[in-house]
Write a protein that holds these residues in place. Structure first.
Motif, PDB file in Angstrom:
ATOM      1  N   VAL A 105       0.837  -1.197   0.000  1.00 32.83           N
ATOM      2  CA  VAL A 105       0.000   0.000   0.000  1.00 32.83           C
ATOM      3  C   VAL A 105       0.870   1.245   0.000  1.00 32.83           C
ATOM      4  O   VAL A 105       0.551   2.248  -0.650  1.00 32.83           O
ATOM      5  N   ALA A 106       1.991   1.179   0.706  1.00 34.48           N
ATOM      6  CA  ALA A 106       2.896   2.326   0.775  1.00 34.48           C
ATOM      7  C   ALA A 106       3.423   2.700  -0.606  1.00 34.48           C
ATOM      8  O   ALA A 106       3.454   3.881  -0.973  1.00 34.48           O
ATOM      9  N   GLN A 107       3.835   1.684  -1.384  1.00 36.86           N
ATOM     10  CA  GLN A 107       4.349   1.950  -2.719  1.00 36.86           C
ATOM     11  C   GLN A 107       3.287   2.587  -3.610  1.00 36.86           C
ATOM     12  O   GLN A 107       3.568   3.497  -4.402  1.00 36.86           O
ATOM     13  N   PHE A 108       2.054   2.116  -3.461  1.00 39.45           N
ATOM     14  CA  PHE A 108       0.951   2.663  -4.254  1.00 39.45           C
ATOM     15  C   PHE A 108       0.691   4.123  -3.883  1.00 39.45           C
ATOM     16  O   PHE A 108       0.550   4.988  -4.762  1.00 39.45           O
ATOM     17  N   LEU A 109       0.657   4.409  -2.586  1.00 41.99           N
ATOM     18  CA  LEU A 109       0.422   5.781  -2.141  1.00 41.99           C
ATOM     19  C   LEU A 109       1.575   6.699  -2.520  1.00 41.99           C
ATOM     20  O   LEU A 109       1.368   7.872  -2.870  1.00 41.99           O
ATOM     21  N   GLN A 110       2.799   6.178  -2.455  1.00 44.50           N
ATOM     22  CA  GLN A 110       3.960   6.973  -2.857  1.00 44.50           C
ATOM     23  C   GLN A 110       3.903   7.304  -4.352  1.00 44.50           C
ATOM     24  O   GLN A 110       4.253   8.414  -4.774  1.00 44.50           O
ATOM     25  N   PHE A 111       3.471   6.327  -5.138  1.00 45.74           N
ATOM     26  CA  PHE A 111       3.316   6.559  -6.582  1.00 45.74           C
ATOM     27  C   PHE A 111       2.308   7.673  -6.836  1.00 45.74           C
ATOM     28  O   PHE A 111       2.553   8.578  -7.651  1.00 45.74           O
ATOM     29  N   LEU A 112       1.176   7.632  -6.158  1.00 49.13           N
ATOM     30  CA  LEU A 112       0.159   8.662  -6.333  1.00 49.13           C
ATOM     31  C   LEU A 112       0.673  10.024  -5.888  1.00 49.13           C
ATOM     32  O   LEU A 112       0.379  11.040  -6.532  1.00 49.13           O
ATOM     33  N   THR A 113       1.437  10.059  -4.822  1.00 52.13           N
ATOM     34  CA  THR A 113       1.994  11.326  -4.341  1.00 52.13           C
ATOM     35  C   THR A 113       2.956  11.923  -5.368  1.00 52.13           C
ATOM     36  O   THR A 113       2.939  13.131  -5.619  1.00 52.13           O
ATOM     37  N   ARG A 114       3.801  11.070  -5.953  1.00 51.69           N
ATOM     38  CA  ARG A 114       4.752  11.553  -6.977  1.00 51.69           C
ATOM     39  C   ARG A 114       4.027  12.115  -8.190  1.00 51.69           C
ATOM     40  O   ARG A 114       4.541  13.036  -8.845  1.00 51.69           O
ATOM     41  N   HIS A 115       2.871  11.556  -8.514  1.00 47.40           N
ATOM     42  CA  HIS A 115       2.144  11.959  -9.722  1.00 47.40           C
ATOM     43  C   HIS A 115       0.911  12.796  -9.395  1.00 47.40           C
ATOM     44  O   HIS A 115      -0.030  12.845 -10.195  1.00 47.40           O
ATOM     45  N   ARG A 116       0.954  13.468  -8.257  1.00 48.19           N
ATOM     46  CA  ARG A 116      -0.192  14.287  -7.852  1.00 48.19           C
ATOM     47  C   ARG A 116      -0.519  15.349  -8.895  1.00 48.19           C
ATOM     48  O   ARG A 116      -1.681  15.579  -9.235  1.00 48.19           O
ATOM     49  N   ARG A 117       0.508  16.016  -9.408  1.00 48.11           N
ATOM     50  CA  ARG A 117       0.268  17.071 -10.400  1.00 48.11           C
ATOM     51  C   ARG A 117      -0.447  16.516 -11.630  1.00 48.11           C
ATOM     52  O   ARG A 117      -1.357  17.151 -12.176  1.00 48.11           O
ATOM     53  N   ASP A 118      -0.040  15.330 -12.070  1.00 48.67           N
ATOM     54  CA  ASP A 118      -0.663  14.727 -13.254  1.00 48.67           C
ATOM     55  C   ASP A 118      -2.117  14.356 -12.984  1.00 48.67           C
ATOM     56  O   ASP A 118      -2.990  14.556 -13.831  1.00 48.67           O
ATOM     57  N   LEU A 119      -2.374  13.807 -11.808  1.00 51.62           N
ATOM     58  CA  LEU A 119      -3.744  13.439 -11.450  1.00 51.62           C
ATOM     59  C   LEU A 119      -4.634  14.676 -11.351  1.00 51.62           C
ATOM     60  O   LEU A 119      -5.769  14.683 -11.854  1.00 51.62           O
ATOM     61  N   LEU A 120      -4.111  15.723 -10.750  1.00 56.99           N
ATOM     62  CA  LEU A 120      -4.876  16.956 -10.650  1.00 56.99           C
ATOM     63  C   LEU A 120      -5.088  17.574 -12.024  1.00 56.99           C
ATOM     64  O   LEU A 120      -6.152  18.151 -12.299  1.00 56.99           O
ATOM     65  N   PHE A 121      -4.083  17.445 -12.893  1.00 58.17           N
ATOM     66  CA  PHE A 121      -4.245  17.967 -14.253  1.00 58.17           C
ATOM     67  C   PHE A 121      -5.389  17.262 -14.972  1.00 58.17           C
ATOM     68  O   PHE A 121      -6.214  17.911 -15.637  1.00 58.17           O
ATOM     69  N   VAL A 122      -5.450  15.946 -14.873  1.00 62.59           N
ATOM     70  CA  VAL A 122      -6.530  15.203 -15.524  1.00 62.59           C
ATOM     71  C   VAL A 122      -7.885  15.653 -14.987  1.00 62.59           C
ATOM     72  O   VAL A 122      -8.826  15.909 -15.755  1.00 62.59           O
TER      73      VAL A 122
END
Length: 272
Positions: A105-122
């Motif tokens: 779960v940590a790796q998944f959450l870390q991935f989302l944190t790294r790509h926060r800008r991309d997710l917010l852009f979408v």
């Protein structure tokens, strides 16, 4: 540097503007839309060829919405979860962090944190695009073919620029540009994310999303719910809303594959 900048804006703004001009000249100032719809309309039964085909309706209209809908929902959930990992501290949540690392779960959450800008852009680009499409729909008041007197309806067929009102709703028509087509075109957000990371398949993503939008829009023409030009017009509007949103999130340096930072340009060795 100036050459690459001009090329970037020519490709991303100039070419779409030329396409818009071509659409205006080829469709809006001619009878081409009506000629195409006439070819798909049965004057004996007074129906479009696939106007009442339930399977076609489900496959091309209802079920097809899953792709952009699920993409937008996944981006919203991911953007929300991207704020979760930074809340944990090793000195306070050691046992929870250990459990999350064991379960990945940590790796998944870390991935989302790294790509926060991309997710917010979408998320934001989907919202901006939807807003622009709804604005033009309500401020042009264009009726769909089956709603016009040409094909059994009661409304007059008029072009978007004949009704356009900048500040107020122009009427009850909501057919221009193609809303269903725009749903497919919103997937272009993934192209700009791919472009940001210089992914070598970014152009393939763009082609796929363009084809998806054209598929969504063209199928509605066979049902009499759009004229042919409504689909590419939707593509042009979505492109501009996506492009300017991407520029706000990433800037030209991230989106232009030919961009060279000023300091790198000054220190680059001269070539002969």
């Amino acid at each position: 540097m100036n050459h690459t900048r001009y090329r970037f804006y020519l490709i991303n703004i100039g070419i779409p503007l030329l396409i818009a001009l071509g659409l205006f000249l080829a469709f809006d100032l001619t009878n081409l839309d009506v000629l195409i719809s006439d070819a798909l309309y049965n004057t004996t039964t007074h129906e479009f060829v696939l106007g009442h085909n339930k399977l076609f309706e489900n496959f091309t209209h209802r079920w097809a919405r899953i792709i952009p809908n699920w993409t937008g929902e996944a981006a919203m959930i991911g953007a929300f979860l991207s704020f979760v990992w930074p809340l944990f501290r090793a000195d306070k949540h050691a046992s929870i962090i250990a459990w999350m690392e064991r379960t990945r779960v940590a790796q998944f959450l870390q991935f989302l944190t790294r790509h926060r800008r991309d997710l917010l852009f979408v998320v934001v680009s989907f919202a901006v695009t939807t807003g622009f499409i709804h604005y033009f729909k309500s401020h042009t008041s264009v009726f769909c073919p089956v709603e016009t007197t040409l094909y059994g309806g009661i409304e007059e067929k008029r072009e978007w620029f004949e009704n356009f009102n900048l500040l107020h709703e122009a009427g009850k028509g909501r057919c221009w540009p193609g809303g269903h087509a725009s749903g497919g075109f919103t997937m272009m957000a993934l192209y700009f994310v791919a472009l940001r990371y210089r992914w070598r398949h970014a152009k393939a993503v763009l082609v796929a999303t363009l084809l998806l939008g054209f598929f969504y829009g063209t199928t509605r023409i066979f049902q009499g719910w759009h004229f042919m030009s409504h689909t590419p017009w939707a593509g042009v509007i979505v492109w501009f809303s996506m492009f300017f949103t991407a520029m706000a999130f990433y800037g030209r340096a991230r989106l232009d594959p030919d961009y060279v930072a000023p300091d790198r340009a000054r220190t680059a060795p001269a070539t002969t």
